[in-house]
Design a protein around this motif. Structure first.
Motif: not given
Length: 566
Positions: A235-243, A245-253, A419-427
């Motif tokens: 959760r800590y890592d994803r908080k960094f990713m959010s700041g 690369y942008g907010a996640s489009v998925l919830q924790e589950p 250890d994160y692969t980031i997929l950034n959706l444009f459209r």
């Protein structure tokens, strides 16, 4: 190159002089931000070899490789080694006092204690503040660690290792791991008879000695095991990713469900992060994150300017590519296609025997030609930094051409960080007026192509269309900081060169065997072309000149569309 060789020789000379051993071939050398051999740090490297039993230290570091925080624990050990090595050497070399002070000032001048939230960085900052006789405002927990970590110059190697075991045992979360053959390496027993470690993974990207002492921006460092559970760390890592690369489009589950399917096998120590690049206005941000966001905006402007500078050429390319696609679509076809069910097509049985293609039946459907979705995935790793404007332009031209043919298109980029692969959706498929978002493309981090392809194919399963196509714009050079874990706990393989290429090629073959067309557009250097060809085979195009882009890609698309409906 000559300058680099000269600095490497200078580093060797400093290390040899400090170690008094000209046969010593150090695998680690230290350079400053300008690429020059660092006098103080290279002295420390050599002096550690002189004063301490490096075989014991190497055994200790090798054993720590099984720990989730391997590199952080090694970094803490080197902070302690710097302290005791300086203490032993300053009597022989009085100049060390001024060298250390100069280095400490330089180090602290590059960092901001108020923005450092990684425990290792906080310990380093406090350590070098103390070296200058300055007061530190770090938390008591950090000072307690530092007090135990600043080894005395009278300690021998065994005592240093024993102290590090106690520091790990007292201050940091850990759990026992089963050892090969049940034995510990010599000289690493602690008071409980074994080193308690968290046997999950090791990050190899911070392995150079330089990074032990030259501050990497703290937000780039993995959360240390100050947090008491893997879920908290994630959760800590994803908080960094959010700041960053942008907010996640998925919830924790949803994240856990996706990673359960994707982060297995060669990628079992990895994570996946899906975003649209949207930043929350109230999200916590530090200086580096804000700078990254500013860089994204600046790169978008550069991408747009580059596209408009070549507007005439780009409009011609879109027109040509659109016409080539429409030519395929306008061909009079029967309303039928190859399928896994229906009437057996005897002439296609060979495809099942030799290509493992299950679509050897003919199925009647309506509007067959338009029953297609296309995903475009752009490699946005740092190796593409010099080609960002070109890749954004090429991605836009393909997407706009397909959009004009009313073919649903999804466009996103991929890169990896830690250890994160980031997929950034444009459209997305239904966002026919959002192609301009492709100009948000910017390069960052590394690239774990195999996991990115696996994730793309996973997402495409949600499409109800009979025909699916994935177009990947990449330099064909997978290179990621997270290694591939071997079968044995203490073995790992660097995700680069042939290992990365073979893994990506395997994922591409799996996709093709599942009935998805995968095409590669090469965006790298000519010397890397063989690797890309190994990944994509005959389904790879190499764009030698911008003016030939539409013709080259058009032929590839025409051939593949004809194959889809053949």
């Amino acid at each position: 190159m000559q300058k680099e060789n000269n600095e490497a020789k200078r580093a060797d000379n400093i290390i040899w002089n400090a170690s008094s051993d000209y046969s010593f071939n150090s695998k680690i050398k230290a350079y400053d931000e300008n690429g020059k051999a660092d006098l103080y740090l290279n002295y420390i490297i050599g002096a550690v070899h002189k004063y301490y039993d490096c075989s014991l230290l190497n055994n200790f570091f090798k054993y720590l490789r099984k720990d989730v925080n391997c590199e952080s624990l090694k970094e803490l050990t080197w902070i302690g080694l710097e302290n005791c090595t300086y203490g032993r050497g300053r009597c022989e070399r009085p100049v060390l006092e001024s060298l250390r002070r100069d280095y400490s000032k330089k180090f602290l001048g590059r960092c901001n204690p108020a923005l450092s939230f990684d425990i290792v960085d906080q310990v380093k900052i406090a350590h070098f503040q103390r070296a200058l006789g300055e007061k530190t405002n770090m938390p008591k927990s950090v000072i307690d660690i530092l007090d135990d970590l600043e080894f005395d110059e009278n300690m021998d190697t065994g005592q240093i290792i024993s102290r590090m075991n106690r520091i790990i045992d007292v201050y940091f979360y850990h759990r026992s791991a089963h050892l090969l053959h049940g034995n510990m390496p010599p000289g690493i027993q602690n008071s409980k008879g074994s080193l308690q470690i968290n046997n999950k993974k090791s990050n190899s990207w911070r392995s150079s000695f330089l990074k032990h002492f030259n501050l990497i921006p703290s937000e780039l460092n993995r959360a240390f095991s100050w947090f008491k559970s893997v879920d908290q760390i994630n959760r800590y890592d994803r908080k960094f990713m959010s700041g960053y690369y942008g907010a996640s489009v998925l919830q924790e589950p949803q994240i856990k469900s996706v990673e359960k399917n994707l982060c297995i096998g060669n990628h079992r120590n990895c994570h996946i992060y899906f975003t649209k690049g949207n930043f929350n206005a109230d999200s916590e941000s530090n200086r580096s994150m804000l700078k990254h966001r500013d860089d994204v905006l600046k790169q978008r402007e550069k991408n747009s300017l580059y596209y408009n500078k070549n507007l005439t050429r780009n409009n011609n390319s879109i027109m040509k590519l659109t016409n080539k696609i429409k030519n395929v679509m306008l061909v009079d076809r029967e309303s039928s296609c190859r399928s896994e069910t229906g009437k057996l097509a005897a002439g296609k049985v060979w495809r099942n025997l030799y290509l493992y293609d299950n679509k050897i039946f003919i199925k009647k459907i309506e509007n067959d030609v338009r029953n297609l979705t296309v995903d475009i995935m752009l490699d946005s790793s740092l190796s593409q930094e010099s080609r960002q404007e070109i890749i954004a332009e090429e991605g836009y031209v393909i997407a706009e051409s397909l959009t004009r043919c009313q073919i649903p298109v999804k466009v996103y980029s991929f890169c990896s960080f830690h250890d994160y692969t980031i997929l950034n959706l444009f459209r997305d498929y239904n966002e026919t007026d959002k192609n301009n978002r492709i100009f948000n493309y910017t390069s960052s981090g590394c690239n774990r192509d195999g996991l990115a392809v696996r994730a793309a194919l996973y997402m495409m399963r949600n499409s109800n269309c009979s025909h699916k196509m994935l177009i990947v714009l990449s330099d064909g050079k997978p290179n990621d900081m997270q290694c591939i874990p071997g079968q044995a706990n203490d073995v790992e393989y660097s995700y680069a060169d042939n290992v990365g290429v073979n893994d990506t090629a395997l994922e591409v073959r799996k996709g093709i065997q599942s009935g998805i067309s995968i095409l590669g557009v090469f965006t790298g250097r000519k010397e890397d072309l063989p690797a890309a060809q190994k990944i994509y085979g005959r389904n790879l195009v190499y764009i030698k000149s911008p003016g030939r882009f539409a013709d080259t890609v058009g032929v590839m698309l025409q051939n593949e569309l004809n194959n889809l409906y053949d």
